[in-house]
Scaffold this motif. Structure first.
Motif, PDB file in Angstrom:
ATOM      1  N   GLU A 165      17.004  14.864  13.183  1.00 47.16           N
ATOM      2  CA  GLU A 165      17.466  13.499  13.171  1.00 47.16           C
ATOM      3  C   GLU A 165      16.837  13.023  14.505  1.00 47.16           C
ATOM      4  N   TRP A 166      17.071  11.608  14.768  1.00 46.21           N
ATOM      5  CA  TRP A 166      16.656  10.738  15.796  1.00 46.21           C
ATOM      6  C   TRP A 166      17.953  10.146  16.125  1.00 46.21           C
ATOM      7  N   PRO A 167      17.991   9.905  17.535  1.00 52.08           N
ATOM      8  CA  PRO A 167      19.072   9.030  18.065  1.00 52.08           C
ATOM      9  C   PRO A 167      19.253   7.631  17.336  1.00 52.08           C
ATOM     10  N   GLU A 168      20.429   7.208  17.415  1.00 55.51           N
ATOM     11  CA  GLU A 168      20.646   5.878  16.606  1.00 55.51           C
ATOM     12  C   GLU A 168      19.846   4.644  17.214  1.00 55.51           C
ATOM     13  N   ASP A 169      19.594   4.609  18.612  1.00 58.04           N
ATOM     14  CA  ASP A 169      18.816   3.699  18.952  1.00 58.04           C
ATOM     15  C   ASP A 169      17.240   3.763  18.996  1.00 58.04           C
TER      16      ASP A 169
END
Length: 342
Positions: A133-137
């Motif tokens: 996954e990637w961070p939300e920002d």
């Protein structure tokens, strides 16, 4: 042994030399008789070969002085000089030379690779990749890189490796500090073409050992490239780490014992320094119980920064040039100074 060798100067080679270089070495002088005994131990080599040997090119096959009474010069396959101070020939008057310069290209690239990976946040990319996954920002803050341009690089030990690091780092716009004890900053060792800093013109500032802590305090990256000697053993201690910036990166490609490993561990755990790139350790292989394995602010490799598929060729090239100089009675490259310890 070839009977014609008795009137010639015998060169014994136990290091790896490919066929092309065997021919080149034979062509250096008709007065040389060259014995190729790759990987042979002392016991594997006939007594008459040792008796006639004048020159030895080896990684670690060292005879007793009485076995080789005519031995005058030993070219080491390694860049380190430890073998000159250990073993049966340590107290002899035999000249030792090293393969210093053989690692400059590959270790120079290793240092630049690790600096770029550190400041461009590759460890964080890998951490998130493992989470799938990637961070939300989109990682704007934690993935924000730092640029090498404008940073101060402190090269502790301005030998062949340090000079190549400086050459590469200068292209990235870094400010260079270098620890150099000699007044003459030129490189007097063996140099490959277009490698390093032969004239010593790249550093923005040279300093001596009494300015060591002051220079550490100015540095964004500290590259450890000194030989291991009684003087350098443990030079990176609690005081040294306390002198460094909290944002500094340490890169050790020298020897593990140049650092007090407990002091380094404490500095990393307490974030006295930002991180470290470690290719060498006090104990190798590093025990699985070492806390260094658990620290996210440490890059580690298993003493492989010196690996290159070109090692044999480069080491032989250094030996070949020295053999030409030896035959002519000229000064040899990379002579070991037993008083200095390298």
């Amino acid at each position: 042994m070839n009977n014609t060798s008795t009137s010639k100067r015998t060169v014994l080679i136990t290091a790896h030399v490919d066929e092309e270089w065997k021919k080149r070495l034979q062509e250096i002088s008709p007065d040389l008789h060259i014995e190729f005994r790759p990987d042979a131990s002392v016991e594997d080599i006939p007594a008459d070969v040792w008796q006639e040997a004048e020159v030895l090119f080896t990684l670690g096959s060292f005879p007793q002085p009485e076995q080789a009474p005519g031995l005058r010069w030993v070219q080491l396959y390694s860049a380190g000089a430890n073998q000159a101070f250990e073993g049966p020939l340590a107290k002899s008057d035999i000249i030792f030379t090293t393969a210093s310069g053989v690692h400059a290209v590959n270790i120079g690239e290793y240092v630049l690779t690790t600096m770029l990976a550190w400041f461009h946040r590759f460890p964080r990319f890998l951490e998130w990749k493992q989470k799938a996954e990637w961070p939300e920002d989109a990682g704007r803050e934690q993935f924000m890189p730092e640029e090498l341009r404008g940073k101060t690089l402190n090269i502790v030990g301005y030998g062949s490796i340090g000079r190549e690091v400086a050459r590469l780092a200068k292209a990235f716009g870094m400010r260079i500090l270098a620890l150099e004890q000699r007044e003459d900053h030129g490189d007097h060792g063996f140099r490959f073409p277009d490698v390093g800093d032969p004239e010593g013109t790249l550093p923005d500032h040279y300093y001596k050992i009494d300015q060591f802590h002051q220079a550490l305090g100015e540095s964004d990256v500290v590259v450890v490239a000194v030989p291991l000697t009684p003087t350098t053993r443990g030079m990176f201690d609690k005081q040294a780490f306390a002198a460094m910036k909290k944002t500094a990166l340490l890169v050790n490609i020298a020897r593990g014992d140049v650092c007090d490993e407990q002091a380094l561990l404490q500095a990393l755990q307490e974030q006295q320094i930002a991180g470290a790139v470690l290719d060498v350790f006090n104990a190798e292989p590093l025990p699985a119980s070492s806390p260094l394995f658990t620290l996210s602010n440490v890059f580690m490799t298993p003493h492989i920064s010196g690996l290159t598929p070109h090692y044999d060729e480069r080491a032989t090239q250094i030996f070949a040039e020295n053999l030409r100089r030896y035959v002519k009675g000229e000064e040899l490259y990379n002579s070991v100074d037993k008083k200095r310890g390298y």
